[in-house]
Motif scaffolding. Structure first.
Motif, PDB file in Angstrom:
ATOM      1  N   UNK A  50       0.848  -1.193   0.000  1.00  0.00           N
ATOM      2  CA  UNK A  50       0.000   0.000   0.000  1.00  0.00           C
ATOM      3  C   UNK A  50       0.884   1.243   0.000  1.00  0.00           C
ATOM      4  N   UNK A  51       1.922   1.219   0.840  1.00  0.00           N
ATOM      5  CA  UNK A  51       2.808   2.389   0.888  1.00  0.00           C
ATOM      6  C   UNK A  51       3.482   2.614  -0.467  1.00  0.00           C
ATOM      7  N   UNK A  52       3.972   1.517  -1.067  1.00  0.00           N
ATOM      8  CA  UNK A  52       4.627   1.648  -2.372  1.00  0.00           C
ATOM      9  C   UNK A  52       3.679   2.216  -3.410  1.00  0.00           C
ATOM     10  N   UNK A  53       2.455   1.690  -3.402  1.00  0.00           N
ATOM     11  CA  UNK A  53       1.504   2.120  -4.416  1.00  0.00           C
ATOM     12  C   UNK A  53       1.101   3.568  -4.208  1.00  0.00           C
ATOM     13  N   UNK A  54       0.967   3.973  -2.942  1.00  0.00           N
ATOM     14  CA  UNK A  54       0.643   5.372  -2.664  1.00  0.00           C
ATOM     15  C   UNK A  54       1.714   6.274  -3.271  1.00  0.00           C
ATOM     16  N   UNK A  55       2.973   5.843  -3.145  1.00  0.00           N
ATOM     17  CA  UNK A  55       4.057   6.655  -3.702  1.00  0.00           C
ATOM     18  C   UNK A  55       4.076   6.589  -5.222  1.00  0.00           C
TER      19      UNK A  55
END
Lengths: 413, 567
Positions: free
Chosen positions: B122-127
């Motif tokens: 989720x964090x990667x995709x948010x970025x």
């Protein structure tokens, strides 16, 4: 992405249980999704969100405050309870659509209070009273309506009693409203056991569905104006009903397709023995609960009622737990029941316990006399206990500052 | 990665297969564009990849579709969820949860990924998608481009090997579309994701495609090849290709850059023409300077089109208009006048206030300050019955305007609503687009036909002011060309037209004036050629290729070249 291949297919140790080409879901239910790489995992992933308290804690706190409200009719104490819950809501309510329901509950509480007073005025009250405020003309009713009175004398005692009684109900409603605006309903549903998760998703979808429907009605009524037809009135509403329902149906189908394509309803292969045990436990448990309840309620069965009920409950819970093994789901950042959640729940429980105790020890203070009419006084100890309910306003995590106005339209990219 | 083997799909109740003889293969890591006119079954082909066709839609699928080695006949969509990510046309219909972060996690939860993995992804995709600032926002409050990015992100988090997208940019403004395409580009390059997408606006996507699969007509087998090969024969093509064909460039250019490098001789030829026909610039102040070609290249558009500074009475007059919606200031200090016969394009980001301004002109939105007059009336205080004869709006979703269950009933109702002679609406409709059957349900019409029906319904009352909100969403090039001809005809008859659009090519073709709106304010207002060419994101392809000359459309270039031929 430090420890996984940079792209494409996730490695099996990441816990993704794909479906192999033969259609058999890979992986056995034993290596359940939660048992991922615990050893090397960053602990943060298992923690809940830093800015959120477990929604169950809010509900316990609010219900405990509501319970306290039912133990007293002292208007000062009830007012204090309402003020405490309102302060916590004001301090800790997040800026989200569902959090705006507090106002609705306050209005509902006022309406309840008002209705109670109107009924006491118009229909009279069994409370005997000497201080007549106004004498309404009494409507003579036929014999079969004995015991009902319309109009007649309105006494200060009767009104005060109605006010106290209505205030109690209003305080209860305000407390429920506080829970509603402090705890995110969809997060609460996320805390359901695995077997009920899919039902929970359905409820969440239904919750987001209603706002869409309202938006549709508004849009289509506006469109009627474009056709040169009146956009107000009942006929206008009736004529958009069909297109709105059609649109809603279409959206549901589209959503169902999207959910299916995103893996909703994937199930793990469960050995038949487990499946049968689940069914037997759930059914047996429910039967046990029914029989136990009957035993409790009937005069004869008091002896076997309680143990049967408990056994039934245990069996049903075991069934639910086993049923959860069929579901592959994992939870993303589930809310953890942490120390703050304990404190919030405990502060509510303390309020309820002290009030209940006081109601037994000192009933006069908590139920100020109506006949004869006396001015209520604030009992010191129960009041101090109610103030304990303010604790969440200081220990619960503060809501995030609302997004600046500009950001709500376009983000700076 | 994706393999279609002689696939044909017949839906229940249809006599003919919707698609037939589909036979192509998509290699891993390719970005493949599915092109073709509307109604040829592009969505059906896309649905077959994710297994929604036929498992969800019903119908019969002959042949075989395999995705990453899995046969869609034996795998239900949910069992393909870990290899195929699907994003439909409407992102709102795709969302299951209510906040950005939960939505990104939803697919992974269904697949049973471990919490640590979910959190990391989720964090990667948010970025990756630039959504970090929006993680806690309710989905309903996002703009169109943001919603589209969240929808893409929500299918990316399970790391599918194949991404299927149906018209990912058609509802987006040019900047947001570029954002989404940049993300796709990054996925293909960095993560090796295979992407299959359908898109009408070829000018936005053709340059990114490795392969184009063209469905030329309903029921015909597809043609596949490199973009260059396919574009040479395609019935649908972006302006850059059309210009290339006109100028006889070979190989065909696909990007503005390619074309520019070859355009020097063409620019030379055209410079001559433009010099020749350009009116003296000093004659008029810039705001009202007629575009260079006005009146010369647009035949059949006499007096009305010359931007006379003070026409007798403006059809629409907006004075320091402000509109508040809840806590949001949707419009502020808007001044706008529209003369009879003038075509004005409102452009700007998603959520800039274009639709609100149209709503104010037609009385759907009451101004909180300032004044609006449409054809002499104050719209929000005028009774709907009277208002339809002054101003008409075709909303973003033309279906909203249609209630009846047949075209004939709809036309009859329109006549009654407008107090027109019976048969007026039907005659208009036949004039605008022949061949629509009376007994058809409006729902069964194609996008273009439905838009035309809504337009006919609105025109029945003959309003002098006609407003259109995003008229080209979902239209293919042919339908768009018909719409352009039709609207030009209406403008010649003296209708004032205001259209809100993201489609720079449409604005270039049609508008006399372009008004740019940002954050509820007018930031530019002037002749189309000037405003559009001044901004890189709003400039049409032809303008970019032939800059610094001010040509906007292939049609203008063609006419100029024809006029330049020695007779």
């Amino acid at each position: 992405m430090a420890d996984s291949p940079p792209h494409g297919r996730p490695s099996p140790r990441e816990g993704l249980r794909g479906t192999s080409a033969t259609g058999e879901p890979a992986g056995s239910p034993g290596e359940s999704a939660g048992t991922g790489p615990t050893g090397r995992a960053a602990p943060a992933a298992r923690r809940g969100r830093p800015d959120a308290l477990h929604p169950g804690a809010w509900w316990l706190w609010a219900l405990a405050l509501g319970t306290a409200a039912t133990r007293t009719t002292n208007p000062l104490l009830l007012g204090l309870l309402i003020a405490v819950s309102a302060y916590v809501v004001a301090a800790r309510r997040p800026d989200a659509p569902w959090a705006r329901s507090y106002g609705v509950f306050v209005k509902l509480a006022l309406a309840v209070l008002l209705v109670r007073l109107v009924f006491a005025t118009v229909l009279g009250s069994p409370i005997p009273g000497a201080r007549v405020i106004v004498a309404l003309p009494e409507v003579p009713l036929p014999d079969w309506a004995q015991g009902i009175r319309l109009g007649g004398k309105v006494t200060a005692e009767a009104l005060t009693f109605a006010l106290y009684d209505g205030l109690r109900l209003a305080a209860l409603l305000v407390c429920v409203g506080a829970a509603n605006s402090l705890a995110n309903p969809s997060r609460l549903l996320k805390s359901l056991p695995g077997a009920l998760y899919e039902t929970g998703v359905a409820v969440v979808v239904a919750l987001t569905f209603a706002p869409h429907l309202i938006a549709d009605v508004q849009r289509l009524r506006a469109a009627r104006r474009l056709r040169g037809r009146p956009d107000r009135g009942f006929r206008g509403l009736a004529q958009v009903a069909l297109p709105v329902l059609e649109g809603a149906l279409e959206r549901s189908v589209a959503l169902a397709a999207a959910m299916d394509a995103r893996g909703y309803g994937r199930t793990a292969q469960v050995p038949p023995a487990v499946r049968r045990t689940t069914a037997a436990l759930t059914l047996g448990g429910l039967l046990g609960v029914c029989a136990g309840t009957y035993g409790l309620l009937s005069a004869a069965g008091a002896g076997y009622g309680v143990p049967l009920l408990l056994c039934g409950l245990a069996a049903a819970l075991a069934g639910l737990w086993l049923g959860g093994r069929r579901s592959l789901r994992t939870r993303y950042r589930p809310d953890r029941w942490d120390a703050r959640a304990w404190l919030v729940a405990a502060s509510g429980a303390a309020v309820a316990a002290v009030t209940a105790l006081a109601a037994v020890r000192d009933p006069a203070a908590l139920h100020p006399g109506v006949v004869p009419l006396v001015a209520p006084t604030l009992p010191l100890w129960p009041a101090a206990a109610v103030l304990l309910g303010l604790l969440p306003a200081f220990i619960a995590p503060a809501p995030q500052a609302p997004a600046p106005h500009k950001d709500s339209r376009e983000e700076p990219s | 990665m994706i393999r279609f083997e002689n696939v044909s799909v017949t839906y229940d109740g249809a006599d003919e297969p919707t698609v037939r003889g589909i036979d192509f293969e998509v290699a891993e890591g390719e970005l493949v564009l599915l092109a073709g006119p509307s109604g040829v079954g592009k969505s059906t082909v896309l649905g077959a990849v994710s297994g929604l066709v036929p498992h969800f839609t019903g119908g019969t699928l002959h042949g075989r579709v395999t995705v990453a080695g899995r046969d869609t006949r034996t795998h239900k969509p949910r069992e393909l969820a870990d290899v195929v990510g699907t994003v439909g046309q409407d992102p709102l219909a795709h969302f299951v949860t209510d906040t950005v972060e939960d939505e990104l996690a939803y697919g992974m939860e269904s697949l049973g990924l471990a919490p640590e993995v979910m959190r990391r992804r989720v964090e990667e995709t948010l970025d990756l998608l630039g959504l970090a600032g929006l993680r806690d926002r309710p989905l309903a409050t996002l703009s169109g481009g943001q919603q589209q990015r969240v929808a893409i992100g929500s299918v990316l988090t399970p790391h599918p090997r194949v991404l299927v997208l149906d018209e990912p940019t058609s509802a987006l403004d040019p900047a947001a579309a570029e954002e989404v395409l940049a993300v796709l580009q990054r996925l293909v390059h960095d993560l090796g994701t295979t992407v299959l997408m359908a898109e009408h606006r070829l000018e936005r996507v053709i340059q990114y495609a490795d392969q184009v699969v063209l469905l030329p007509a309903p029921g015909e087998p597809p043609l596949s090849g490199t973009p260059r090969e396919v574009m040479a024969v395609s019935p649908v093509c972006p302006p850059v290709v059309e210009l290339g064909r006109l100028a006889g460039w070979s190989p065909l250019p696909l990007t503005v850059r390619d074309a520019r490098r070859r355009a020097a001789p063409l620019r030379g030829r055209l410079a001559d023409r433009q010099q020749h026909c350009r009116p003296p610039r000093e004659a008029a102040p810039p705001a009202q300077a007629p575009a260079p070609r006005r009146g010369l290249f647009r035949r059949g558009t006499p007096g009305a089109r010359t931007a006379a500074p003070a026409p007798a009475s403006p059809v629409a007059e907006v004075r320091s208009l402000a509109v508040r919606r809840g806590r949001i200031q949707a419009l502020r200090h808007i001044d706008l006048t529209v003369a009879p016969g003038e075509t004005v394009a409102l452009m700007g980001r998603n959520g800039a206030g274009k639709s609100t301004l149209l709503g104010a002109l037609v009385g759907l939105v009451a101004p909180s300050a300032g004044s609006v007059r449409s054809a002499g009336a104050v719209p929000h205080r005028t009774r709907p019955r009277d208002l339809v004869r002054r101003v008409g709006l075709v909303p973003q979703e033309p279906r909203d305007l249609l209630y009846a269950d047949t075209v004939a009933a709809e036309c009859a109702a329109a006549d009654r609503d407008a107090g027109a002679e019976p048969g007026t609406c039907r005659a208009l409709l036949s004039g605008l687009l022949p061949g629509i059957d009376d007994a058809t349900h409006p729902r069964d019409l194609s996008e273009g036909q439905r838009l035309t029906l809504a337009l006919a319904v609105v025109l029945t009352a003959r309003p002098p002011l006609l407003l259109l909100d995003e008229p080209t969403r979902g239209l293919d090039y042919a339908a768009k060309a018909r719409l352009v001809t039709l609207l030009r005809g209406l403008a010649t008859e003296g209708h004032a037209i205001v259209l809100a659009t993201h489609d720079v090519e449409l604005a270039a073709e049609l508008a006399d004036r372009v008004v740019l709106i940002a954050e509820g304010e007018v930031i530019a207002d002037g002749p189309a050629a000037e405003v559009v060419t001044a901004s890189p994101s709003f400039a049409p392809q032809v303008a970019k290729i032939l800059a610094p000359q001010r040509w906007l459309t292939v049609g203008q270039v063609r006419e100029a070249l024809a006029a330049g031929e020695p007779r």
